[in-house]
Every structure is written in C-alpha cells, then in structure tokens.
Design a protein around this motif. Structure first.
Motif, PDB file in Angstrom:
ATOM      1  N   UNK A 118       1.126  -1.370  -0.219  1.00  0.00           N
ATOM      2  CA  UNK A 118      -0.185  -0.014   0.307  1.00  0.00           C
ATOM      3  C   UNK A 118       0.705   0.855  -0.002  1.00  0.00           C
ATOM      4  N   UNK A 119       2.088   1.080   0.799  1.00  0.00           N
ATOM      5  CA  UNK A 119       2.757   2.017   0.947  1.00  0.00           C
ATOM      6  C   UNK A 119       3.871   2.758  -0.416  1.00  0.00           C
ATOM      7  N   UNK A 120       4.191   1.424  -0.661  1.00  0.00           N
ATOM      8  CA  UNK A 120       4.952   1.763  -1.662  1.00  0.00           C
ATOM      9  C   UNK A 120       4.209   2.007  -3.056  1.00  0.00           C
ATOM     10  N   UNK A 157      15.424  -1.741  -2.586  1.00  0.00           N
ATOM     11  CA  UNK A 157      16.005  -0.687  -1.988  1.00  0.00           C
ATOM     12  C   UNK A 157      15.615  -0.898  -0.246  1.00  0.00           C
ATOM     13  N   UNK A 158      15.676  -0.432   0.361  1.00  0.00           N
ATOM     14  CA  UNK A 158      15.271  -0.638   2.085  1.00  0.00           C
ATOM     15  C   UNK A 158      14.135  -0.769   2.250  1.00  0.00           C
ATOM     16  N   UNK A 159      14.179  -2.107   3.171  1.00  0.00           N
ATOM     17  CA  UNK A 159      12.604  -2.822   3.392  1.00  0.00           C
ATOM     18  C   UNK A 159      11.866  -1.746   3.861  1.00  0.00           C
ATOM     19  N   UNK A 160      10.987  -2.250   3.964  1.00  0.00           N
ATOM     20  CA  UNK A 160       9.646  -1.415   4.772  1.00  0.00           C
ATOM     21  C   UNK A 160       8.569  -1.456   5.891  1.00  0.00           C
ATOM     22  N   UNK A 161       8.378  -1.057   6.872  1.00  0.00           N
ATOM     23  CA  UNK A 161       7.863  -1.872   7.911  1.00  0.00           C
ATOM     24  C   UNK A 161       6.657  -2.294   7.551  1.00  0.00           C
ATOM     25  N   UNK A 162       5.741  -3.064   8.632  1.00  0.00           N
ATOM     26  CA  UNK A 162       4.281  -3.616   8.379  1.00  0.00           C
ATOM     27  C   UNK A 162       3.834  -1.897   8.617  1.00  0.00           C
ATOM     28  N   UNK A 163       2.128  -1.718   6.996  1.00  0.00           N
ATOM     29  CA  UNK A 163       1.835  -0.755   7.748  1.00  0.00           C
ATOM     30  C   UNK A 163       0.605  -1.153   9.329  1.00  0.00           C
ATOM     31  N   UNK A 164       0.172  -0.028   9.437  1.00  0.00           N
ATOM     32  CA  UNK A 164      -1.162   0.097  10.474  1.00  0.00           C
ATOM     33  C   UNK A 164      -1.953  -0.522  10.129  1.00  0.00           C
ATOM     34  N   UNK A 165      -2.653  -1.441  10.693  1.00  0.00           N
ATOM     35  CA  UNK A 165      -4.260  -1.835  10.017  1.00  0.00           C
ATOM     36  C   UNK A 165      -5.342  -0.460   9.711  1.00  0.00           C
ATOM     37  N   UNK A 166      -5.147   0.017  10.598  1.00  0.00           N
ATOM     38  CA  UNK A 166      -6.429   1.278  11.057  1.00  0.00           C
ATOM     39  C   UNK A 166      -5.900   2.101  10.321  1.00  0.00           C
ATOM     40  N   UNK A 167      -4.680   2.246   9.440  1.00  0.00           N
ATOM     41  CA  UNK A 167      -4.725   3.202   8.377  1.00  0.00           C
ATOM     42  C   UNK A 167      -5.148   2.699   6.977  1.00  0.00           C
ATOM     43  N   UNK A 188      -7.411  -8.412   9.983  1.00  0.00           N
ATOM     44  CA  UNK A 188      -6.527  -8.529  10.442  1.00  0.00           C
ATOM     45  C   UNK A 188      -4.685  -8.828   9.668  1.00  0.00           C
ATOM     46  N   UNK A 189      -3.561  -9.194   9.997  1.00  0.00           N
ATOM     47  CA  UNK A 189      -2.350  -9.613   9.284  1.00  0.00           C
ATOM     48  C   UNK A 189      -1.236 -10.266   9.957  1.00  0.00           C
ATOM     49  N   UNK A 190      -0.873 -10.925   9.262  1.00  0.00           N
ATOM     50  CA  UNK A 190       0.317 -12.360   9.988  1.00  0.00           C
ATOM     51  C   UNK A 190      -0.661 -13.368  10.421  1.00  0.00           C
ATOM     52  N   UNK A 191       0.799 -14.254  11.404  1.00  0.00           N
ATOM     53  CA  UNK A 191       0.237 -15.316  11.484  1.00  0.00           C
ATOM     54  C   UNK A 191       0.817 -15.944  12.670  1.00  0.00           C
ATOM     55  N   UNK A 202       6.302 -16.412   8.384  1.00  0.00           N
ATOM     56  CA  UNK A 202       6.724 -15.674   7.985  1.00  0.00           C
ATOM     57  C   UNK A 202       6.420 -14.401   8.568  1.00  0.00           C
ATOM     58  N   UNK A 203       5.148 -13.907   8.861  1.00  0.00           N
ATOM     59  CA  UNK A 203       4.872 -13.022   8.848  1.00  0.00           C
ATOM     60  C   UNK A 203       4.892 -13.532  10.645  1.00  0.00           C
ATOM     61  N   UNK A 204       5.255 -13.562  11.539  1.00  0.00           N
ATOM     62  CA  UNK A 204       5.136 -13.738  12.977  1.00  0.00           C
ATOM     63  C   UNK A 204       4.153 -12.732  13.063  1.00  0.00           C
ATOM     64  N   UNK A 205       3.897 -11.281  12.684  1.00  0.00           N
ATOM     65  CA  UNK A 205       3.227 -10.252  14.325  1.00  0.00           C
ATOM     66  C   UNK A 205       2.030 -10.626  13.524  1.00  0.00           C
TER      67      UNK A 205
END
Length: 604
Positions: A118-120, A157-167, A188-191, A202-205
């Motif tokens: 999304x942000x990318x 390019x540098x990795x991007x942090x996970x997006x805020x779900x409420x955004x 929700x995202x992640x497992x 791979x996305x544990x958060x």
C-alpha cells in the motif's frame, strides 16, 4: 498518467482485494491516475492483451500468485510489443521471494513491489505523477531508488515496515463491481504459528484493525445484505478478544441473509467462543479448519503443534449446534505421511463428520521453511506453479495419482452433499471411510466413470452399480437410499430407472394432495395453491425402509437385507422444496403416513 492495476483471478466469482487496497490507500488525489482491471485464468492471453491495449496505460502492475503466474509470464512476453512505452511492475507472493532472479529473467519488467504494497504503491504512483509534471517544467529530484520496498534491476531498496492496519481504507464503498462475486474482508494480518509449508509463517506479528472500525465495516455489509463475506485473516481466532468481539457483534446484528466465512484453528477455541458459535443462525457462519494430518510425527515435522483430541472435541461441540457449516482440510505429501498413514488421517478427519472435506496436495512454496528442507525430506515437486508435490520419500508418484482419484470421488460424492444417506449406509460395508473411497475410485477407474459430465443422475447410477458389486445383498436398500437422496435435493422431471415404478400409488398421491388443499395437515399453504400446484412444489414418495433416518440406517446395517418388505410397511415421505435446510439445501422432509397402493386397504 494512467497506472493500470491488473488482477488475474482463478474464477469470475473471485475478486482481488490487493489492487482495490492499493488504489484506495493512494487516496482520492491520486485515484484519478489509477485504473483497475480484473481477468480470470480461463481467459486467453490474447483476450487479456487486447483489453489492456485498449486501455492505453502508461504503467501496468500485475498481482502475482501461484495460480496466475504462468499466464502473467505469457503476458509479459507480448505486452512490450503492443505497448512499448508502458512500464511493467509486479507484486504479490509469487514474485516476492526471488524477485532479483525474476527481474534478470524478464528484462522488460521495470521492478517488483515487495511485501505489503500500500505505502510503496502510493509513493510509486506519486513518483510517476511528479515525473510527468516535471516534463511540463515542474521537475522533481526523486528517483525509484528513493522508494522503499522495491526490487529494481540494479538492486533492492530498503525494506518497508508493516503498515498500520487502521490506516487501511475500507474497500467497498461502492458494491457495484462485486455483484455476484465473493467479497473478501481483512480484519488482521500475520499469523502466530510457524507451519513450515505456509508463507504466512514468515510474518509472525499479528496485527488487527481496531474493533470499532471492524464493526462499522461489517455493518456496511449487513446493511447492504451482501450474500457472503469471506475473511482472509490467516487464523482468525488467534486473537481471542478480537474474535469474540467480532462474533458477538455479528450474532447481535444478524440480518438473516449474509453469510460469513472464517479460517480458524479449532484446537485453540475457547468455551465462550464455541458458545457464541452455537448461537448463530443456521447457515450464518462457515468455518474452515486446517487439520492437514493426524500423524503426530508429521505435525511435528511441519511445526504444527495441533492437539488432535482437543480439535476433535471442539469440532464435535460445534457440530452439536447443528448451525455452522464445517470445512476440514487435509494435505497429502507432507513429511512422514505415507499412503497408509494418510488413510488413517483421512479416517480420523472424516469421522468428525465435516460438511466438506478437502483433500489437498502439498504446494512447495518458494521461501517457505519446508521448501528449504525439500531435499532432506525427498520431496519432489513441479518446477513451475503451482509447485505441487509429485512424490516424497514416503509417498510414491503412483500413490499420489491414486490419491488424486480418491480426491475426485470425495468431491463428487461426499462434498457435493447429494449422497449423504447412501454414503452413510455404504460406509458400513467397508473397514473404514478411506477404504470406501479407495474402492470407489478403483471401480470408477475400471468402468471409465471419471468423466461424468453434467448429468447428475449418472453419478447415482454409478454408485448403485458400485453397491451391487461390493454389497449386492442390500441392493434394494441402496435403490431406496439413492431415491431418497435424489428427491431430497430436487424434484426431478424424469424419474430414473433405479427409483422403480410407483404408478400403483398414483391415486393415493392424488387423494393426499386434494386433502392437503382443504386441510393443510402436512403442508402449509400460505400461497393459496390448489392441489396440483402443491404437488408441483413438493414430492410424495413411498419407502419400505427408514431411509430418512441416516443414523438408524447406518447403525442397523446388518438388519437390512435384500428382499421386499410387506406392502403395509411402506411409508410416504413428503419433500417440500419451498423450505430447504440452510446447511445442506435439502428439502424439508415429513412422514405422511402409510403408503397406500391402488386397490389396497388403508389411507394416507
């Protein structure tokens, strides 16, 4: 500037929430520069290319998955010939792991968006708009290398942090594009789990949207009375507080129409969660539960810490409510699971009596932990998507083919729900459910029945032939069971041969409907139908055995033998197609008294 976001879905009824999310997150100011296009893998590359060409985009972004990557690769070869000035971008799980390799093999690709996009995409689209404005004298210093989350030919390019779900914006303000299609919703995202065959590990958060936001968005679906909403959260109930809040809200605001689908882990369900599930309207909720295997060593190898006993208790508790559609999954091709072991897993999961049992086959996804250990486990899979397993150290290719045939039998006979009473009785003739479907697959292979076509009656006839070969002593019972299953689902226009001749009951049936028109003892008649109209929306059928009672028939298997019972034992069963079960879509069934043949004593 026009940036076309293109999705190639598996079926028309599917939609691609990713491209809708990218456009919505970019905001209203940039929305004018984006366009969405959805296709399916059933369309030809030529047809898709023609449509993209007609849209004349300046840039095209493809959403890539295992089910569409082959077709997208074909599009990548031809698109630059038709739109030489258009820049091409990719995104999605199929191209995220080895993005640099894909770029080197496809020089026509401008770059790949990695991870959450999304942000990318918002920054990328801003870059294009400013670049276009710069051509008009406005100028910009930004380059693609300044945008995080990209893989470019010259590097990442540098990795991007996970997006805020409420955004993340709500995707469905306008439902016109989703008519007759499944609506996917993400709360929700992640497992939190680490299943080694799954990229979600791979996305544990785990991140969830605020419950206030979720309630407002779910209310939108309820207010618009959409047919089905499918949550794409990987393990919906991993956050118990979130799950309880959502399920409680849905139970309190049920509109009587909408159905909600969730993927859950049953062995972590709590009593209060099962209690709220038991209170749902029948058909309101579908639960998909990934069991995958009942072999403890297999579960340990794939890092899936399932408590099978607790899972079975949870499934049984949900089933007792009689109101939730249960879908259980198995995966063939996992480590330490041979043919015999898989049969044991099948029998154990089948014994939980799900509404649907999916017999799937391992897909060795690039970048997953199991993919990295494939050589150690002797797992051989297809080189191209969907990377399905061909054989393992424990399961030969020949055995895999046999399981494929068994899968088809499960789909045609069990998951269709059209043969429930017949199968429940037939199971008693075999050592276990797996042995039944194994024998049925072998039988259909010998007879050439694997291409049934659209004629459902042929499936009934094939099952009767199978019963004749494997349990011929009870053939007449199977005729009645198949007849019951057939009329339970529909009032067929042409009576099949196996249903037998019931012309001797013609007068008794006519008298029954004439009496119902006046008295309405068995049939409600709010429509004010005459007796012929009542007969048109229902069906009356005589049976010699209690085929309507599935459990009694299965439990008393040894008591039902070949032969015709006394005429006086026959009972009329009434099928009312105006009232159908919310889970199985079967007609409402009532017993309507002794069956009276013409010239015999008695009455209906």
């Amino acid at each position: 500037m026009k940036f076309l976001l293109a999705a190639v879905n598996a079926k028309y009824i599917h939609s691609n929430p990713a491209i809708y999310s990218l456009r919505a997150y970019a905001g209203e100011a940039l929305a004018q520069y984006t366009e969405l296009a959805e296709y399916t893998i059933n369309q030809s590359a030529r047809e898709i290319l023609a449509d993209i060409y007609g849209r004349k985009p300046d840039a095209v972004g493809f959403s890539c998955y295992i089910w569409n990557w082959r077709l997208i690769e074909e599009l990548l070869e031809e698109l630059p010939k038709l739109l030489p000035g258009a820049e091409i971008w990719l995104g999605g799980p199929e191209v995220s792991y080895d993005a640099s390799v894909i770029l080197s093999g496809h020089p026509q690709i401008t770059g790949i968006m990695l991870g959450e996009g999304e942000e990318t995409f918002k920054e990328l689209l801003t870059y294009y708009v400013r670049r276009e404005e710069g051509q008009n004298g406005l100028g910009t210093e930004q380059t693609l290398k300044d945008i995080a989350g990209l893989c470019l030919p010259e590097g990442c390019t540098p990795c991007r942090p996970p997006v805020d779900m409420d955004r993340l914006p709500f995707l469905y303000q306008d439902l016109s594009s989703f008519e007759n299609r499944i609506i996917y919703y993400e709360s929700g995202r992640g497992c939190p789990f680490h299943c080694s065959y799954c990229l979600s590990s791979l996305d544990k958060r785990v991140r969830v949207r605020g419950i206030g936001t979720v309630k407002r968005e779910l209310q939108f679906f309820l207010d618009h009375r959409v047919k089905q909403v499918k949550f794409v959260d990987r393990t919906f109930n991993c956050d118990h507080e979130h799950a309880m809040a959502v399920w409680t809200y849905l139970q309190e605001n049920d509109n009587g129409v909408t159905n909600f689908h969730f993927e859950i882990s049953a062995d972590i369900l709590r009593e209060e969660e099962i209690a709220v599930l038991n209170r749902f309207r029948p058909g309101f909720v579908q639960l998909e539960i990934g069991v995958q295997s009942a072999n403890p060593r297999t579960l340990e190898a794939v890092r899936r810490g399932t408590d099978m006993e607790r899972l079975e208790r949870a499934v049984a508790a949900i089933r007792r409510g009689g109101n939730v559609h249960l879908h259980l999954d198995l995966i063939a091709g996992l480590p330490y699971e041979g043919y015999e072991s898989f049969g044991l897993s099948f029998d154990r999961v089948y014994g939980m009596k799900p509404d649907q049992l999916q017999l799937g086959f391992l897909k060795l996804l690039k970048g997953s932990p199991l993919w990295e250990k494939a050589a150690e486990y002797g797992i051989c899979c297809q080189e191209r998507p969907p990377y399905e397993v061909l054989y393992t150290r424990w399961l030969s290719y020949e055995e895999m083919l046999r399981l494929k045939r068994i899968e088809e039998m499960v789909e045609l006979y069990y998951n269709s729900g059209q043969f429930a009473h017949t199968l429940a009785f037939l199971e008693s003739a075999f050592p276990g459910p797996f042995a039944l479907y194994e024998s049925l697959a072998d039988f259909c292979g010998r007879k050439g029945y694997f291409s049934f076509g659209p004629a459902r009656v042929r499936r009934y006839q094939a099952l009767l032939q199978f019963a004749r070969e494997y349990d011929g002593e009870r053939l007449e019972v199977y005729r009645e069971l198949l007849t019951f299953d057939l009329y339970l689902r529909e009032k067929v226009k042409s009576r099949p041969d196996f249903a037998g001749d019931t012309s001797v009951y013609k007068e008794a049936v006519r008298q029954f409907y004439q009496k119902e028109e006046k008295e309405g003892r068995y049939l409600s008649n709010e429509e004010g139908y005459d007796w012929k109209q009542l007969a048109g929306v229902t069906h009356l059928e005589p049976f010699a055995w209690p085929v309507w009672d599935r459990e009694r028939m299965a439990a008393g298997y040894g008591d039902f033998r070949e032969g015709k019972p006394r005429e006086a034992d026959r009972v009329f069963v009434l099928f009312d197609y105006r009232k159908r079960g919310p889970l199985d879509n079967g007609a409402k069934v009532r017993l309507a008294g002794p069956a009276q043949a013409e010239g015999k004593r008695g009455s209906t």
